[in-house]
Design a protein around this motif. Structure first.
Motif, PDB file in Angstrom:
ATOM      1  N   LYS A   5      44.318  43.053  54.897  1.00 42.05           N
ATOM      2  CA  LYS A   5      43.919  44.376  53.755  1.00 42.05           C
ATOM      3  C   LYS A   5      43.006  45.363  54.586  1.00 42.05           C
ATOM      4  CE  LYS A   5      43.376  41.515  49.576  1.00 42.05           C
ATOM      5  NZ  LYS A   5      42.651  41.132  48.457  1.00 42.05           N
ATOM      6  N   THR A   6      42.282  45.112  55.723  1.00 42.82           N
ATOM      7  CA  THR A   6      41.519  45.865  56.437  1.00 42.82           C
ATOM      8  C   THR A   6      42.247  46.563  57.535  1.00 42.82           C
ATOM      9  OG1 THR A   6      40.374  44.100  57.575  1.00 42.82           O
ATOM     10  CG2 THR A   6      39.283  44.914  55.473  1.00 42.82           C
ATOM     11  N   THR A   7      43.056  45.748  58.180  1.00 38.81           N
ATOM     12  CA  THR A   7      43.667  46.209  59.410  1.00 38.81           C
ATOM     13  C   THR A   7      44.989  46.330  59.586  1.00 38.81           C
ATOM     14  OG1 THR A   7      43.837  43.918  60.348  1.00 38.81           O
ATOM     15  CG2 THR A   7      41.837  44.918  60.527  1.00 38.81           C
ATOM     16  N   GLY A   8      45.780  45.678  58.367  1.00 38.87           N
ATOM     17  CA  GLY A   8      47.034  45.670  58.466  1.00 38.87           C
ATOM     18  C   GLY A   8      47.721  44.791  59.326  1.00 38.87           C
ATOM     19  N   LEU A   9      46.909  43.684  59.812  1.00 36.34           N
ATOM     20  CA  LEU A   9      47.369  42.480  60.655  1.00 36.34           C
ATOM     21  C   LEU A   9      46.650  41.338  60.139  1.00 36.34           C
ATOM     22  CD1 LEU A   9      46.369  44.219  63.973  1.00 36.34           C
ATOM     23  CD2 LEU A   9      48.719  43.921  63.126  1.00 36.34           C
ATOM     24  N   TYR A  10      47.273  40.173  60.352  1.00 36.63           N
ATOM     25  CA  TYR A  10      46.999  38.853  59.967  1.00 36.63           C
ATOM     26  C   TYR A  10      45.961  38.187  60.554  1.00 36.63           C
ATOM     27  CZ  TYR A  10      50.016  39.166  56.066  1.00 36.63           C
ATOM     28  OH  TYR A  10      50.814  39.489  54.834  1.00 36.63           O
ATOM     29  N   ALA A  11      45.824  38.664  62.063  1.00 36.31           N
ATOM     30  CA  ALA A  11      44.932  38.066  62.721  1.00 36.31           C
ATOM     31  C   ALA A  11      44.660  39.271  63.866  1.00 36.31           C
ATOM     32  CB  ALA A  11      45.263  36.817  63.389  1.00 36.31           C
ATOM     33  N   VAL A  12      43.186  39.028  64.488  1.00 33.53           N
ATOM     34  CA  VAL A  12      42.666  39.953  65.575  1.00 33.53           C
ATOM     35  C   VAL A  12      42.342  39.174  66.793  1.00 33.53           C
ATOM     36  CG1 VAL A  12      41.271  41.712  65.941  1.00 33.53           C
ATOM     37  CG2 VAL A  12      42.170  41.593  63.908  1.00 33.53           C
ATOM     38  N   SER A  13      41.489  38.449  66.616  1.00 36.24           N
ATOM     39  CA  SER A  13      40.912  37.706  67.762  1.00 36.24           C
ATOM     40  C   SER A  13      41.742  37.028  68.632  1.00 36.24           C
ATOM     41  CB  SER A  13      39.595  36.987  67.429  1.00 36.24           C
ATOM     42  OG  SER A  13      39.258  36.077  68.512  1.00 36.24           O
ATOM     43  N   GLU A  14      42.578  36.039  67.941  1.00 29.17           N
ATOM     44  CA  GLU A  14      43.510  34.987  68.825  1.00 29.17           C
ATOM     45  C   GLU A  14      44.437  35.741  69.405  1.00 29.17           C
ATOM     46  OE1 GLU A  14      42.761  30.771  67.365  1.00 29.17           O
ATOM     47  OE2 GLU A  14      43.526  32.138  65.725  1.00 29.17           O
ATOM     48  N   PRO A  15      45.329  36.719  68.826  1.00 30.49           N
ATOM     49  CA  PRO A  15      46.472  37.413  69.192  1.00 30.49           C
ATOM     50  C   PRO A  15      46.148  38.354  70.341  1.00 30.49           C
ATOM     51  CG  PRO A  15      46.353  37.762  66.956  1.00 30.49           C
ATOM     52  CD  PRO A  15      45.313  36.911  67.192  1.00 30.49           C
ATOM     53  N   CYS A  16      45.016  39.053  70.113  1.00 29.71           N
ATOM     54  CA  CYS A  16      44.541  39.858  71.229  1.00 29.71           C
ATOM     55  C   CYS A  16      43.976  39.325  72.687  1.00 29.71           C
ATOM     56  CB  CYS A  16      43.227  40.554  70.833  1.00 29.71           C
ATOM     57  SG  CYS A  16      43.787  41.976  69.574  1.00 29.71           S
ATOM     58  N   GLY A  17      43.276  38.123  72.344  1.00 25.04           N
ATOM     59  CA  GLY A  17      42.944  37.422  73.564  1.00 25.04           C
ATOM     60  C   GLY A  17      44.194  36.619  74.067  1.00 25.04           C
ATOM     61  N   PHE A  18      45.219  36.175  73.483  1.00 22.08           N
ATOM     62  CA  PHE A  18      46.189  35.664  74.038  1.00 22.08           C
ATOM     63  C   PHE A  18      47.113  36.657  74.567  1.00 22.08           C
ATOM     64  CE2 PHE A  18      50.984  34.389  72.845  1.00 22.08           C
ATOM     65  CZ  PHE A  18      50.863  33.202  73.636  1.00 22.08           C
ATOM     66  N   VAL A  19      47.339  37.612  74.272  1.00 27.47           N
ATOM     67  CA  VAL A  19      48.096  38.508  74.965  1.00 27.47           C
ATOM     68  C   VAL A  19      47.365  39.373  76.224  1.00 27.47           C
ATOM     69  CG1 VAL A  19      49.301  41.037  74.963  1.00 27.47           C
ATOM     70  CG2 VAL A  19      49.436  39.614  72.848  1.00 27.47           C
ATOM     71  N   ALA A  20      46.236  39.669  75.974  1.00 28.48           N
ATOM     72  CA  ALA A  20      45.326  40.167  77.116  1.00 28.48           C
ATOM     73  C   ALA A  20      45.138  39.077  78.278  1.00 28.48           C
ATOM     74  CB  ALA A  20      44.090  40.588  76.474  1.00 28.48           C
ATOM     75  N   SER A  21      45.191  37.781  77.937  1.00 26.78           N
ATOM     76  CA  SER A  21      45.054  36.764  79.103  1.00 26.78           C
ATOM     77  C   SER A  21      46.191  36.612  79.734  1.00 26.78           C
ATOM     78  CB  SER A  21      44.494  35.636  78.315  1.00 26.78           C
ATOM     79  OG  SER A  21      45.346  35.148  77.603  1.00 26.78           O
ATOM     80  N   GLY A  22      47.253  37.195  79.499  1.00 25.58           N
ATOM     81  CA  GLY A  22      48.680  37.051  80.131  1.00 25.58           C
ATOM     82  C   GLY A  22      49.403  35.830  79.441  1.00 25.58           C
ATOM     83  N   PHE A  23      49.091  35.599  78.006  1.00 26.11           N
ATOM     84  CA  PHE A  23      49.510  34.463  77.462  1.00 26.11           C
ATOM     85  C   PHE A  23      48.910  33.187  77.924  1.00 26.11           C
ATOM     86  CE2 PHE A  23      52.894  37.858  77.405  1.00 26.11           C
ATOM     87  CZ  PHE A  23      52.862  37.814  76.137  1.00 26.11           C
ATOM     88  N   GLY A  24      47.609  33.244  78.327  1.00 24.99           N
ATOM     89  CA  GLY A  24      46.747  32.253  79.063  1.00 24.99           C
ATOM     90  C   GLY A  24      46.464  31.000  78.271  1.00 24.99           C
ATOM     91  N   LYS A  25      45.465  30.263  78.876  1.00 25.20           N
ATOM     92  CA  LYS A  25      45.160  29.037  77.957  1.00 25.20           C
ATOM     93  C   LYS A  25      44.053  29.372  77.030  1.00 25.20           C
ATOM     94  CE  LYS A  25      43.422  24.403  79.149  1.00 25.20           C
ATOM     95  NZ  LYS A  25      42.953  23.528  80.081  1.00 25.20           N
ATOM     96  N   CYS A  26      44.183  28.895  75.841  1.00 25.49           N
ATOM     97  CA  CYS A  26      43.200  28.867  74.980  1.00 25.49           C
ATOM     98  C   CYS A  26      41.958  27.832  75.123  1.00 25.49           C
ATOM     99  CB  CYS A  26      43.847  28.587  73.415  1.00 25.49           C
ATOM    100  SG  CYS A  26      42.369  28.928  72.313  1.00 25.49           S
ATOM    101  N   LEU A  27      40.864  28.435  75.419  1.00 21.39           N
ATOM    102  CA  LEU A  27      39.833  27.272  75.721  1.00 21.39           C
ATOM    103  C   LEU A  27      38.875  27.249  74.515  1.00 21.39           C
ATOM    104  CD1 LEU A  27      38.392  28.982  79.085  1.00 21.39           C
ATOM    105  CD2 LEU A  27      40.097  26.754  78.608  1.00 21.39           C
ATOM    106  N   LEU A  28      38.930  28.332  73.415  1.00 16.69           N
ATOM    107  CA  LEU A  28      38.285  28.112  72.266  1.00 16.69           C
ATOM    108  C   LEU A  28      39.044  28.901  70.990  1.00 16.69           C
ATOM    109  CD1 LEU A  28      35.798  27.074  70.723  1.00 16.69           C
ATOM    110  CD2 LEU A  28      34.729  29.278  71.206  1.00 16.69           C
ATOM    111  N   GLU A  29      39.546  28.153  70.230  1.00 11.58           N
ATOM    112  CA  GLU A  29      39.923  28.862  68.989  1.00 11.58           C
ATOM    113  C   GLU A  29      39.017  29.833  68.468  1.00 11.58           C
ATOM    114  OE1 GLU A  29      41.698  25.664  66.655  1.00 11.58           O
ATOM    115  OE2 GLU A  29      43.329  25.457  68.179  1.00 11.58           O
ATOM    116  N   LYS A  30      39.590  30.579  67.613  1.00 13.36           N
ATOM    117  CA  LYS A  30      38.668  31.678  66.652  1.00 13.36           C
ATOM    118  C   LYS A  30      37.718  31.056  66.038  1.00 13.36           C
ATOM    119  CE  LYS A  30      40.186  33.051  62.599  1.00 13.36           C
ATOM    120  NZ  LYS A  30      41.164  33.347  61.608  1.00 13.36           N
TER     121      LYS A  30
END
Length: 351
Positions: free
Chosen positions: A311-336
Motif C-alpha cells: 500500500k505504501t510502496t507498490g511493492l510486496y517487499a523491500v529489505s530482502e529483494p533489495c539485499g538479494f539483488v544488491a549482493s549479486g544474488f548472494g547468500k542470505c545471512l539473516l532474513e528480514k
C-alpha cells in the motif's frame, strides 16, 4: 573512479616555479596550488593564515598534499591535525630544486609512497621512501589489506604482525573469506594456510574474516575484514539515522559480524533521499544502492509479502529483494527483521 585530488603548497618564489612545473606533469590528477599572495597567479589559491592553521583547513580535502618547503616546517604544521593512519592523507615534501620528493606521512594507506614514486618519475627526481617494508622489499599488513580490498580490524595487531614480517618470521595467511590473491605477490615468509593443525610452525597469522569473535590461535594474529556485507534496508518515512545505525549495529553484533565489513545499504527509489539511510551510509562508509522497482518485482515472490508495504510502496517487499539483488544474488545471512519501523536483512556479496 574519482580523480585523485592533490594540493601543492609552497611559500616561496622558487617553490612556485616548481609547483607550476609539477602541476603540468600531473594533468591526470586534480591539482590545486596554494601559496602566499605575492607569488599567486590567476589559478592559484592564496594562503591567508599561518601555515599551521592553513594545513588544518585543507588536510581533510585532499588525498595527497605536496609541500614544497623545508621538512621541519611541514612537520610542525601538520602535527596538530593528524588523526590516524587510516584517515590521514598522504603528505609529500619536496625541496625547491625538485631534486628529492619525500614520502613523509601515510606512505601506505594514504598513498604517499606511490605518489612520491610518481612525482619522482615525472620530474626525474629521487623518491625518498623510509617505510621498513618498502626498504626491505617486503609487504606490510596494511599494504596487503589494500591489495585485497580489506579493512584492518585492529591497527595494533597489524603493527605487531608487520614487525614479524620484517623480521623474516614465518607468517600464515588464513584466507577464510576467499579474497582474491591472484594479483598479489606475497613475500616468501607469508604462506597461505588451510590446515590449522600446522599453525604452531608460524610466528604470526593474517586472517581474512567477517567474524568479530576472538581468534583462538596460539600466535599473534591480525584480522583483515573484506567489504562483503550488503544490508537490505526499509524504513518508515523520517526514521532517524541514529535509530537505523543502532539497528544495524545491534543486528550485526548478534551475528558476530564486523561493521567494517559493510559494503552497501540497499533500498528502493522511494527511499533514495531518506535522511536516516543517507546518514547510516556515511556512518558505516557504505555505498547507498538503489534497486529499481522492476528488479524488486522480478524477485519479490521469493520472500514473504506484506500488504502494508504494498500500500505504501507498490511493492510486496523491500529489505530482502533489495539485499538479494544488491549482493549479486548472494547468500542470505539473516532474513528480514522487523525492528520498530525498520526492516533489515543481511547478505554476503558473492561478486
Amino acid at each position: 573512479m574519482k580523480t585523485e585530488k592533490w594540493a601543492i603548497v609552497t611559500l616561496s618564489k622558487d617553490g612556485m616555479v616548481l609547483a607550476n612545473r609539477l602541476a603540468k606533469h600531473l594533468d591526470d590528477r586534480e591539482c590545486q596550488i596554494y601559496t602566499k599572495e605575492k607569488y599567486a597567479n590567476e589559478t592559484t589559491k592564496i594562503i591567508t593564515t599561518d601555515i599551521t592553521t592553513f594545513m588544518g583547513s585543507i588536510i581533510g580535502e585532499y588525498q595527497i598534499i605536496c609541500c614544497i618547503m623545508a621538512t621541519g616546517i611541514v612537520v610542525r604544521a601538520i602535527a596538530p591535525h593528524l588523526a590516524h593512519k587510516s584517515s590521514d592523507p598522504g603528505i609529500l615534501v619536496m625541496d625547491t630544486n625538485g631534486e628529492f620528493v619525500i614520502s613523509l606521512l601515510s606512505g601506505h594507506l594514504g598513498g604517499a609512497n606511490d605518489a612520491a614514486r610518481l612525482v619522482a618519475k615525472r620530474l626525474s627526481a629521487q623518491a625518498v621512501i623510509t617505510t621498513g617494508t618498502d626498504v626491505k622489499g617486503t609487504m606490510a599488513v596494511d599494504v596487503l589489506a589494500q591489495k585485497i580490498h580489506c579493512t584492518i580490524d585492529n591497527f595494533t595487531d597489524a603493527k605487531d604482525v608487520t614487525a614479524l614480517i620484517l623480521n623474516d618470521d614465518p607468517i600464515a595467511l588464513i584466507n577464510q573469506e576467499n579474497c582474491d590473491l591472484d594479483a598479489v605477490v606475497l613475500p616468501q615468509n607469508i604462506k597461505t594456510v588451510v590446515d590449522l593443525t600446522t599453525i604452531n610452525q608460524y610466528a604470526g597469522a593474517i586472517i581474512t574474516t567477517l567474524d568479530t569473535q576472538k581468534t583462538d590461535l596460539p600466535i599473534p594474529s591480525v584480522k583483515l575484514v573484506p567489504k562483503k556485507l550488503v544490508l537490505g534496508v526499509g524504513c518508515r518515512r523520517d526514521t532517524s539515522g541514529e535509530r537505523i545505525i543502532q539497528a544495524i549495529t545491534e543486528t550485526l553484533a548478534a551475528l558476530n559480524l564486523s561493521e567494517k565489513g559493510i559494503k552497501s545499504l540497499a533500498t528502493i527509489g522511494l527511499k533514495a533521499d531518506e535522511p536516516g539511510i543517507i546518514e547510516a551510509c556515511t556512518f558505516f562508509a557504505a555505498k547507498k544502492v538503489i534497486i529499481p522497482n522492476e528488479m524488486v518485482q522480478m524477485v519479490q515472490s521469493r520472500f514473504d509479502a506484506s500488504d502494508f508495504v504494498f500500500k505504501t510502496t507498490g511493492l510486496y517487499a523491500v529489505s530482502e529483494p533489495c539485499g538479494f539483488v544488491a549482493s549479486g544474488f548472494g547468500k542470505c545471512l539473516l532474513e528480514k527483521q522487523k525492528l520498530g519501523g525498520i526492516t533489515l536483512s543481511v547478505w554476503r556479496d558473492e561478486n
